[in-house]
Design a protein around this motif. Structure first.
Motif, PDB file in Angstrom:
ATOM      1  N   ILE A   1       0.837  -1.207   0.000  1.00  0.00           N
ATOM      2  CA  ILE A   1       0.000   0.000   0.000  1.00  0.00           C
ATOM      3  C   ILE A   1       0.870   1.254   0.000  1.00  0.00           C
ATOM      4  N   GLU A   2       1.997   1.206   0.707  1.00  0.00           N
ATOM      5  CA  GLU A   2       2.896   2.368   0.719  1.00  0.00           C
ATOM      6  C   GLU A   2       3.388   2.674  -0.698  1.00  0.00           C
ATOM      7  N   PHE A   3       3.775   1.633  -1.419  1.00  0.00           N
ATOM      8  CA  PHE A   3       4.232   1.812  -2.799  1.00  0.00           C
ATOM      9  C   PHE A   3       3.091   2.336  -3.669  1.00  0.00           C
ATOM     10  N   TRP A   4       1.912   1.739  -3.536  1.00  0.00           N
ATOM     11  CA  TRP A   4       0.764   2.149  -4.347  1.00  0.00           C
ATOM     12  C   TRP A   4       0.442   3.633  -4.114  1.00  0.00           C
ATOM     13  N   LEU A   5       0.388   4.038  -2.847  1.00  0.00           N
ATOM     14  CA  LEU A   5       0.088   5.440  -2.513  1.00  0.00           C
ATOM     15  C   LEU A   5       1.200   6.367  -2.999  1.00  0.00           C
ATOM     16  N   ALA A   6       2.451   5.930  -2.878  1.00  0.00           N
ATOM     17  CA  ALA A   6       3.589   6.734  -3.344  1.00  0.00           C
ATOM     18  C   ALA A   6       3.501   6.933  -4.865  1.00  0.00           C
ATOM     19  N   CYS A   7       3.067   5.896  -5.583  1.00  0.00           N
ATOM     20  CA  CYS A   7       2.895   6.007  -7.042  1.00  0.00           C
ATOM     21  C   CYS A   7       1.782   6.991  -7.388  1.00  0.00           C
ATOM     22  N   GLU A   8       0.706   6.978  -6.618  1.00  0.00           N
ATOM     23  CA  GLU A   8      -0.387   7.926  -6.856  1.00  0.00           C
ATOM     24  C   GLU A   8       0.131   9.362  -6.710  1.00  0.00           C
ATOM     25  N   ALA A   9       0.938   9.607  -5.685  1.00  0.00           N
ATOM     26  CA  ALA A   9       1.516  10.939  -5.470  1.00  0.00           C
ATOM     27  C   ALA A   9       2.524  11.265  -6.579  1.00  0.00           C
ATOM     28  N   TYR A  10       3.321  10.261  -6.957  1.00  0.00           N
ATOM     29  CA  TYR A  10       4.349  10.437  -7.990  1.00  0.00           C
ATOM     30  C   TYR A  10       3.733  10.915  -9.308  1.00  0.00           C
ATOM     31  N   LYS A  11       2.596  10.342  -9.684  1.00  0.00           N
ATOM     32  CA  LYS A  11       1.943  10.692 -10.954  1.00  0.00           C
ATOM     33  C   LYS A  11       1.541  12.165 -11.014  1.00  0.00           C
ATOM     34  N   LYS A  12       1.394  12.793  -9.862  1.00  0.00           N
ATOM     35  CA  LYS A  12       0.943  14.194  -9.815  1.00  0.00           C
ATOM     36  C   LYS A  12       2.108  15.184  -9.889  1.00  0.00           C
ATOM     37  N   ILE A  13       3.334  14.674  -9.844  1.00  0.00           N
ATOM     38  CA  ILE A  13       4.512  15.554  -9.874  1.00  0.00           C
ATOM     39  C   ILE A  13       4.665  16.157 -11.274  1.00  0.00           C
ATOM     40  N   THR A  14       4.807  17.462 -11.338  1.00  0.00           N
ATOM     41  CA  THR A  14       4.946  18.122 -12.649  1.00  0.00           C
ATOM     42  C   THR A  14       6.394  18.532 -12.927  1.00  0.00           C
ATOM     43  N   SER A  15       7.163  18.780 -11.895  1.00  0.00           N
ATOM     44  CA  SER A  15       8.558  19.197 -12.086  1.00  0.00           C
ATOM     45  C   SER A  15       9.434  17.988 -12.439  1.00  0.00           C
ATOM     46  N   GLN A  16      10.152  18.085 -13.551  1.00  0.00           N
ATOM     47  CA  GLN A  16      11.014  16.986 -13.993  1.00  0.00           C
ATOM     48  C   GLN A  16      12.089  16.690 -12.947  1.00  0.00           C
TER      49      GLN A  16
ATOM     50  N   LYS B   1      12.698  -4.811 -14.842  1.00  0.00           N
ATOM     51  CA  LYS B   1      13.682  -4.429 -15.876  1.00  0.00           C
ATOM     52  C   LYS B   1      13.249  -3.161 -16.615  1.00  0.00           C
ATOM     53  N   ALA B   2      11.950  -3.022 -16.863  1.00  0.00           N
ATOM     54  CA  ALA B   2      11.434  -1.827 -17.550  1.00  0.00           C
ATOM     55  C   ALA B   2      11.711  -0.578 -16.704  1.00  0.00           C
ATOM     56  N   ILE B   3      11.521  -0.691 -15.400  1.00  0.00           N
ATOM     57  CA  ILE B   3      11.789   0.454 -14.508  1.00  0.00           C
ATOM     58  C   ILE B   3      13.281   0.766 -14.509  1.00  0.00           C
ATOM     59  N   ILE B   4      14.103  -0.253 -14.446  1.00  0.00           N
ATOM     60  CA  ILE B   4      15.567  -0.048 -14.461  1.00  0.00           C
ATOM     61  C   ILE B   4      15.971   0.683 -15.744  1.00  0.00           C
TER      62      ILE B   4
ATOM     63  N   PRO C   1      12.908   9.264 -15.960  1.00  0.00           N
ATOM     64  CA  PRO C   1      11.607   8.738 -15.521  1.00  0.00           C
ATOM     65  C   PRO C   1      10.426   9.560 -16.061  1.00  0.00           C
ATOM     66  N   THR C   2       9.435   8.854 -16.551  1.00  0.00           N
ATOM     67  CA  THR C   2       8.206   9.496 -17.023  1.00  0.00           C
ATOM     68  C   THR C   2       7.160   9.391 -15.917  1.00  0.00           C
ATOM     69  N   GLN C   3       6.051  10.063 -16.141  1.00  0.00           N
ATOM     70  CA  GLN C   3       4.947  10.024 -15.186  1.00  0.00           C
ATOM     71  C   GLN C   3       4.424   8.600 -15.022  1.00  0.00           C
ATOM     72  N   SER C   4       4.561   7.793 -16.059  1.00  0.00           N
ATOM     73  CA  SER C   4       3.961   6.453 -16.050  1.00  0.00           C
ATOM     74  C   SER C   4       4.971   5.323 -15.840  1.00  0.00           C
ATOM     75  N   CYS C   5       6.214   5.636 -15.497  1.00  0.00           N
ATOM     76  CA  CYS C   5       7.235   4.572 -15.458  1.00  0.00           C
ATOM     77  C   CYS C   5       7.011   3.527 -14.352  1.00  0.00           C
ATOM     78  N   PHE C   6       6.166   3.826 -13.357  1.00  0.00           N
ATOM     79  CA  PHE C   6       5.884   2.839 -12.303  1.00  0.00           C
ATOM     80  C   PHE C   6       4.500   2.202 -12.464  1.00  0.00           C
ATOM     81  N   ASP C   7       3.786   2.552 -13.550  1.00  0.00           N
ATOM     82  CA  ASP C   7       2.402   2.093 -13.722  1.00  0.00           C
ATOM     83  C   ASP C   7       2.257   0.575 -13.693  1.00  0.00           C
ATOM     84  N   GLU C   8       3.122  -0.129 -14.406  1.00  0.00           N
ATOM     85  CA  GLU C   8       3.010  -1.594 -14.465  1.00  0.00           C
ATOM     86  C   GLU C   8       3.266  -2.202 -13.084  1.00  0.00           C
TER      87      GLU C   8
END
Length: 142
Positions: free
Chosen positions: A40-55, A86-89, A95-102
Motif C-alpha cells: 500500500i505504501e508503494f501504491w500510494l507513493a505512485c499515486e503521489a508520484y503521478k501528480k509531480i509536474t517538475s522533472q 527491468k522496464a523500470i531499471i 523517468p516518465t509520469q507512467s514509469c511505475f504504472d506496471e
C-alpha cells in the motif's frame, strides 16, 4: 471521522477501500499486521508520484521509489515480475509520469486478490464495524 456507512462500502470493492482516505489508512494498518504494508505504501507513493509536474522533482522521487521498493534487496521490496522490474531499471534515468504504472498495477492486483479478501474476513475489520455500530446505537439512545 469514519462512518459505518463508509466502512461497509469498503466491502463492495477494493477500489472503494483504497481510494477512501480512511480506508487506505486502516487497510495500511491491517497490512502492517501481515507484514505487507510495503504494497500500500508503494501504491500510494505512485499515486503521489503521478501528480509531480517538475522533472527535477520527478527524477528525485523516482530514484527514491526505486531504492525503497524496486531494486533487489530494497528495504521495502515489492513483489513484481522481472519484466516490470527491468522496464523500470531501463527508464529510471529519464523517468516518465507512467514509469511505475506496471509495477503499481501488479501490486494493486496482489492486494486485491490476496490481502483484501483476508482484510474483509479479519477480526480487524469486524471489530471496526462493531465499534461503529455500537457508537451509532448509543447516539440513537441519547
Amino acid at each position: 471521522r469514519v462512518s459505518l456507512e463508509e466502512v461497509l462500502q469498503w466491502s463492495q470493492s477494493f477500489e472503494k477501500l483504497i481510494t477512501s482516505k480512511y480506508g487506505s489508512m486502516i487497510y495500511k494498518a491491517y497490512l502492517k499486521t501481515e507484514h505487507s504494508d510495503e504494497n500500500i505504501e508503494f501504491w500510494l507513493a505512485c499515486e503521489a508520484y503521478k501528480k509531480i509536474t517538475s522533472q527535477r522533482k520527478r527524477m528525485a522521487v523516482a530514484r527514491k521509489l526505486f531504492t525503497s521498493y524496486i531494486q533487489p534487496q530494497a528495504p521495502n521490496e515489492i513483489n513484481i515480475d522481472s519484466p516490470a522490474r527491468k522496464a523500470i531499471i531501463r527508464n529510471i534515468q529519464q523517468p516518465t509520469q507512467s514509469c511505475f504504472d506496471e509495477a503499481q498495477r501488479i501490486v494493486y492486483m496482489h492486494m486485491e486478490r490476496d490481502s483484501y479478501p483476508r482484510f474483509l474476513e479479519s477480526k480487524f475489520y469486524e471489530q471496526l464495524k462493531i465499534s461503529l455500530q455500537t457508537k451509532d446505537t448509543n447516539s440513537m439512545v441519547n
